[in-house]
Design a protein around this motif. Structure first.
Motif, PDB file in Angstrom:
ATOM      1  N   LYS A 572       0.618  -1.323   0.025  1.00 53.95           N
ATOM      2  CA  LYS A 572       0.080   0.100  -0.092  1.00 53.95           C
ATOM      3  C   LYS A 572       1.047   1.384  -0.097  1.00 53.95           C
ATOM      4  CE  LYS A 572      -4.307  -1.889   0.607  1.00 53.95           C
ATOM      5  NZ  LYS A 572      -5.627  -1.470  -0.091  1.00 53.95           N
ATOM      6  N   ASP A 599     -11.249   8.688  -1.542  1.00 53.42           N
ATOM      7  CA  ASP A 599     -11.814   7.864  -2.617  1.00 53.42           C
ATOM      8  C   ASP A 599     -11.448   8.239  -3.898  1.00 53.42           C
ATOM      9  OD1 ASP A 599     -13.745   6.919  -0.863  1.00 53.42           O
ATOM     10  OD2 ASP A 599     -15.171   8.479  -1.466  1.00 53.42           O
ATOM     11  N   ASP A 603      -8.032   2.410  -3.524  1.00 56.61           N
ATOM     12  CA  ASP A 603      -7.823   1.441  -2.308  1.00 56.61           C
ATOM     13  C   ASP A 603      -6.202   1.324  -2.061  1.00 56.61           C
ATOM     14  OD1 ASP A 603     -10.570   1.116  -2.359  1.00 56.61           O
ATOM     15  OD2 ASP A 603     -10.724  -0.412  -3.687  1.00 56.61           O
ATOM     16  N   SER A 628     -13.322   3.635   7.222  1.00 53.17           N
ATOM     17  CA  SER A 628     -13.041   3.240   5.834  1.00 53.17           C
ATOM     18  C   SER A 628     -11.813   2.325   5.639  1.00 53.17           C
ATOM     19  CB  SER A 628     -12.955   4.655   5.053  1.00 53.17           C
ATOM     20  OG  SER A 628     -11.574   5.221   5.568  1.00 53.17           O
ATOM     21  N   ARG A 630      -9.133   3.277   4.854  1.00 49.41           N
ATOM     22  CA  ARG A 630      -8.036   4.056   4.125  1.00 49.41           C
ATOM     23  C   ARG A 630      -7.549   5.403   4.692  1.00 49.41           C
ATOM     24  NH1 ARG A 630     -11.138   4.966  -0.808  1.00 49.41           N
ATOM     25  NH2 ARG A 630     -12.888   4.240   0.160  1.00 49.41           N
TER      26      ARG A 630
END
Length: 774
Positions: A572, A599, A603, A628, A630
């Motif tokens: 990530k 958003d 992801d 979320s 994230r």
């Protein structure tokens, strides 16, 4: 001995060359030179040239690459007199205005001076006969009423607290109007504040008397210029802003050095006698000498034996140089002078008893409060202060007693390695004690042990200031590590920004600063800003920020472990968003729509969001966004260095984290949506958008576009970051804590410390992407 300038041939006016040379001289005292040169550059004039006789690398750097400025580089240690001489040698103007590097020239002054001295020269040329020896006679019968060797001007004074305070000289300058007179006809000009910067000198006059005018003692030179001048003109307009530095920020010499005041005046009176000056100027100079000597004897802090000897020497000078028939003034001043001439020191002290006793009482109260603290009356603390300092006891604290953190924590860790015989004790607020690492010896502010340890500790290390009540013992060492490189204005530089100062007591601030023994710095920019914002006698340790050592010590395994603790999945992209505090906001509100940004980034990106610690007591506005997955709220996570190591990139606005993160040589994006408001209300030291360490976004849409393309880490960003790193990561190379420990706790010399590795030769910790591949 030189003679005064009396008769000269006609001065040819060369309209092609500059009329006035402003000679700025000296080293970059407390970082003030650049501002002075900016002020001069903003008011350039065809008839004015600027010469900078720059002493040392800092002054030369401040003067470099400035249009219309001639720089004369001089080695470190060059005195002011030698610097003035070097600057004058390069000057081509017909008149010289010497300005010390700490002072400034007000707007419009160079043009005013150039016009005035050009007028003097033109009129002098018009008044000269064909043979070049006859001067015109004015309406008042004064011969040569237009020519002059010296033009005396007015000035204002500025201190750390007050700006533009008028001088007491206006009445003397206005009295002379526009006439150029011999000193015998204007002796009161000797009562004008003795500054070389409020005297503009004809260049030929300076060169003719260089032997008398080129010394280090500016006060002597200021008086000697008037004594040697054939004629003197005056201008009752301000042409100099004198910045009076805090006495506590200047080197302190031996008390016996004040004897030089008497020697200076005796030399000047001897010069006046040699030149055959008539009674009026000699009497005025004598009055100035006696008044100055009485002021030193009465007001300056001198040991009693030194004060008595000073009085005795001043008495001998007062008797020896008293002009024949000179009358003492009336009133108390006359009584003081009579006692001085009698060399009756005891009588003088008795005469001064009333005022001195009041001053002594006030001084005793201040001293007592300083020793035991304004709020501390605990007898145990006072008793502990009388006990010897424990050479093996060190106190550490950070961020107003939050816990083990920042530069103090890095120093303490290295101290345990290099000097385990020194016992560390941390000052921690009661609420934060449960968060301490196991086994940490600590004290809670206000407790009995707190005052015992604070009184006995040899070393006190903090990244902010200790409370006012903490006494700086003579044999204790206070280390101010700071907690960031300054973009926003700090200390005294906040005076013009009330939103930033918020009622800060600057007198108390300076009292705390005066306790510093060492100030730790990460770069030359910080060193200069600290010296200006916190003027005092501390020693600057240009060793780097110890907390940043980890950016060169951390391994790939360390970075993988940190990311795992934070919940960042392998592969990530992690972006740390760390905005700063705003003085005009009571609580922190994200300036970004974080949910929308998350958003848009997708992801594969995790946002690590850290609110400024000033808002630690407020409810987090991010609570609803954590689900979320994230967005990770890391506002309470410590140490912040872990967050930097875990992040692939940094988004910040004006937080000092950018300077630390730059050590990792990873992308930085500046989100400056309110730069103008922030710069206006808080005050800043440089234009961040113009000198950013990477791309700059002014709107969320611009920021999103940067992060969803490759622009956040493109070639332009890399080049900007390289320049930024070289400037602000100057001393951070992974060995800062070692240098501080060896210098402060082990007493090693600067020369023996590990040298700073150049920025281009350093190897930062691996990036998260590199860490996953090892």
């Amino acid at each position: 001995m030189p003679e005064r300038s009396e008769t000269r041939g006609p001065e040819r006016i060369d309209t092609a060359g500059p009329v006035l040379s402003v000679v700025v001289h000296g080293r970059n005292v407390q970082g003030h030179l650049a501002a002075g040169l900016d002020a001069l550059a903003a008011q350039s004039s065809p008839g004015v040239e600027v010469i900078v006789a720059a002493v040392g690398a800092s002054a030369q750097a401040a003067a470099a690459d400035r249009p219309g400025v001639t720089v004369v580089p001089l080695p470190e240690g060059t005195g002011d007199g030698a610097a003035r001489t070097a600057g004058a040698e390069r000057a081509t103007g017909r008149w010289l205005h010497f300005v010390h590097s700490k002072d400034t020239v007000p707007t419009g002054a160079p043009r005013t001076l150039a016009d005035r001295v050009a007028d003097l020269a033109d009129l002098a040329g018009d008044a000269t006969g064909a043979g070049g020896t006859t001067r015109a006679t004015g309406a008042d019968g004064t011969k040569g009423a237009s020519d002059a060797d010296v033009l005396v001007v007015d000035h204002v004074r500025s201190t750390w607290r007050h700006r533009g305070m008028p001088s007491p000289d206006g009445k003397y300058l206005a009295k002379q109007a526009r006439r150029a007179l011999p000193l015998a006809d204007c002796p009161d000009l000797l009562r004008v504040t003795p500054l070389l910067g409020n005297r503009v000198l004809r260049a030929d006059f300076w060169r003719a008397h260089a032997g008398q005018l080129a010394g280090e003692d500016e006060t002597y030179t200021a008086y000697a210029a008037l004594l040697l001048a054939g004629r003197i003109a005056a201008l009752d307009q301000v042409a100099l802003n004198v910045r009076e530095l805090r006495a506590e920020s200047l080197p302190s010499g031996p008390p016996e050095a004040r004897f030089g005041v008497i020697a200076r005046y005796e030399s000047l009176l001897a010069l006046a006698a040699h030149l055959g000056l008539p009674a009026p100027p000699r009497a005025a100079l004598y009055d100035v000498m006696v008044g100055d000597c009485l002021r030193v004897a009465a007001r300056e802090k001198l040991p009693e034996p030194v004060r008595r000897e000073f009085f005795h020497r001043a008495s001998k000078a007062a008797v020896a140089w008293r002009p024949e028939g000179h009358q003492r003034p009336g009133g108390l001043e006359g009584v003081r002078r009579r006692i001085l001439e009698e060399d009756a020191y005891t009588k003088y002290r008795t005469f001064q008893t009333a005022n001195q006793q009041r001053r002594k009482l006030r001084s005793a109260v201040v001293s007592r409060k300083h020793k035991v603290g304004l709020k501390v009356r605990d007898l145990r603390y006072r008793r502990e202060l009388e006990r010897p300092v424990d050479p093996n006891l060190a106190v550490f604290t950070a961020y107003w007693d939050r816990g083990v953190a920042c530069n103090p924590a890095a120093i303490a860790a290295k101290l345990a390695e290099l000097a385990p015989h020194i016992h560390p004790v941390w000052v921690v607020a009661a609420a934060n004690v449960p968060l301490l690492p196991p086994g940490t010896d600590h004290i809670v502010p206000g407790t009995r042990r707190y005052w015992e340890v604070m009184a006995r500790a040899k070393y006190l290390v903090n990244n902010v200031n200790f409370p006012n009540a903490v006494v700086k013992r003579p044999d204790a060492i206070h280390v101010q590590t700071h907690h960031g490189t300054p973009l926003k204005r700090m200390g005294l530089d906040q005076l013009d920004y009330p939103a930033a100062a918020k009622g800060l007591n600057f007198h108390s601030l300076l009292a705390r600063v005066d306790k510093w023994t060492y100030s730790v710095s990460a770069n030359s920019h910080s060193t200069q800003m600290w010296e200006r914002a916190y003027p005092s006698r501390y020693e600057s340790l240009d060793h780097g920020y110890p907390r940043n050592d980890v950016f060169y010590r951390a391994t790939a395994a360390d970075i993988r472990a940190i990311r795992e603790r934070l919940g960042i999945a392998p592969g990530k992209r992690a972006i740390l968003y760390a905005p700063t505090h705003r003085d005009y906001e009571a609580a922190w509100t994200p300036r970004l729509d974080l949910a929308t940004l998350a958003d848009r980034l997708g992801d594969d990106t995790v946002l690590l969001v850290r609110g400024h610690y000033f808002y630690g007591g407020t409810a987090s506005p991010l609570a609803g966004l954590r689900r979320s997955g994230r967005i990770i709220d890391v506002s309470s996570y410590d140490p912040v260095e872990d967050l930097s190591l875990a992040a692939d990139a940094l988004i910040t606005d004006y937080s000092s984290i950018m300077f630390d993160y730059a050590n990792l040589d990873r992308p930085i994006v500046i989100y400056a949506d309110d730069w103008e408001t922030y710069a206006t209300t808080r005050g800043v030291y440089f234009d961040l958008p113009a000198e950013a360490p990477g791309q700059v976004a002014r709107t969320q849409e611009e920021l999103t576009d940067l992060l969803t393309s490759e622009a956040w880490r493109d070639e332009e960003s890399t080049k900007a970051r390289k320049v930024f790193r070289e400037r602000f990561c100057e001393y951070d190379d992974g060995r800062a804590a070692e240098r501080v420990v060896r210098r402060v706790f082990l007493g090693e010399s600067e020369e023996s410390l590990p040298p700073v590795t150049p920025v281009g030769e350093r190897i930062p910790a691996p990036t998260p992407e590199e860490a996953t591949q090892r």
